[in-house]
Design a protein around this motif. Structure first.
Motif, PDB file in Angstrom:
ATOM      1  N   GLY A 239       9.279  11.189  -1.805  1.00 17.63           N
ATOM      2  CA  GLY A 239       8.387  12.267  -1.382  1.00 17.63           C
ATOM      3  C   GLY A 239       8.918  13.632  -1.750  1.00 17.63           C
TER       4      GLY A 239
ATOM      5  N   ARG B  72      -0.526   9.205   7.586  1.00 19.41           N
ATOM      6  CA  ARG B  72       0.619  10.112   7.508  1.00 19.41           C
ATOM      7  C   ARG B  72       0.261  11.454   8.115  1.00 19.41           C
TER       8      ARG B  72
ATOM      9  N   ARG C 259       0.626   3.872   6.108  1.00 20.25           N
ATOM     10  CA  ARG C 259      -0.414   4.036   5.079  1.00 20.25           C
ATOM     11  C   ARG C 259      -0.779   5.522   4.957  1.00 20.25           C
ATOM     12  N   THR C 260      -1.175   5.908   3.754  1.00 19.41           N
ATOM     13  CA  THR C 260      -1.434   7.307   3.429  1.00 19.41           C
ATOM     14  C   THR C 260      -2.356   7.992   4.432  1.00 19.41           C
TER      15      THR C 260
ATOM     16  N   ASP D 148       0.837  -1.201   0.000  1.00 15.09           N
ATOM     17  CA  ASP D 148       0.000   0.000   0.000  1.00 15.09           C
ATOM     18  C   ASP D 148       0.877   1.259   0.000  1.00 15.09           C
ATOM     19  N   VAL D 149       1.884   1.281   0.866  1.00 12.35           N
ATOM     20  CA  VAL D 149       2.752   2.448   1.002  1.00 12.35           C
ATOM     21  C   VAL D 149       3.549   2.709  -0.281  1.00 12.35           C
TER      22      VAL D 149
END
Length: 179
Positions: free
Chosen positions: A143, A113, A109-110, A28-29
């Motif tokens: 990022g 964050r 996971r988003t 997922d990340v």
């Protein structure tokens, strides 16, 4: 930063019970990067399996409502470990000459964050350790540089560069005191 939602941190010293959860969070990340050979889930799984058998393995996972939302893991590296040998320039003896914790991988996971979850996982992992230093490798482009900047804000300093495998990007090696 958003206030951290309720999470439960769990520490594991073997990989067998949490391997699948780490792989799920990782997929997922790293979803935008999975097409690249170094970031493919199978490549990560092979690294994870190898790291899980190395001395001093420890993983910390964060759970929300019994679902994993983040993880970090690492293991002990000693003087002469191949981790140190791949760094250019050669790191200072004060780092490479004593045991250190190598933080090998982590992610949140988003939706989790900017909540402090990553820092809580990181600090819980370090709280289990006796090594005087902790080191990690970060893709400086991750990022758009924000991941590197985050580690700097946590007290890490750049000490060199490394390319752990031919498929890996050149990574920035960072270190800090573990406590």
């Amino acid at each position: 930063m958003i206030t951290a939602p309720a999470i439960e941190l769990r520490t594991f010293t073997t990989l067998d019970t949490v391997r699948g959860e780490i792989l799920d969070v990782y997929a997922d990340v790293r979803a935008p990067l999975l097409r690249l050979p170094n970031y493919a889930v199978t490549a990560f799984g092979e690294r994870l399996d190898r790291h899980g058998t190395e001395p001093g393995f420890v993983a910390v996972l964060a759970y929300a409502d019994s679902h994993p939302v983040g993880f970090a893991y690492g293991n002990t590296i000693e003087h002469g470990d191949r981790y140190w040998q791949r760094i250019s320039p050669v790191p200072a003896e004060k780092y490479a000459g004593s045991p250190a914790l190598a933080l090998k991988e982590g992610g949140v996971r988003t939706a989790w964050r900017k909540t402090g979850t990553a820092r809580r996982i990181h600090d819980a992992l370090l709280a289990t350790r006796d090594e005087p230093y902790v080191t990690l490798m970060v893709n400086p482009a991750a990022g758009d540089g924000k991941v590197h900047a985050l580690y700097k804000s946590w007290g890490y300093a750049d000490i060199g560069r490394s390319q752990p495998s031919p498929a890996s990007p050149v990574l920035t090696v960072m270190v800090r005191a573990s406590h």
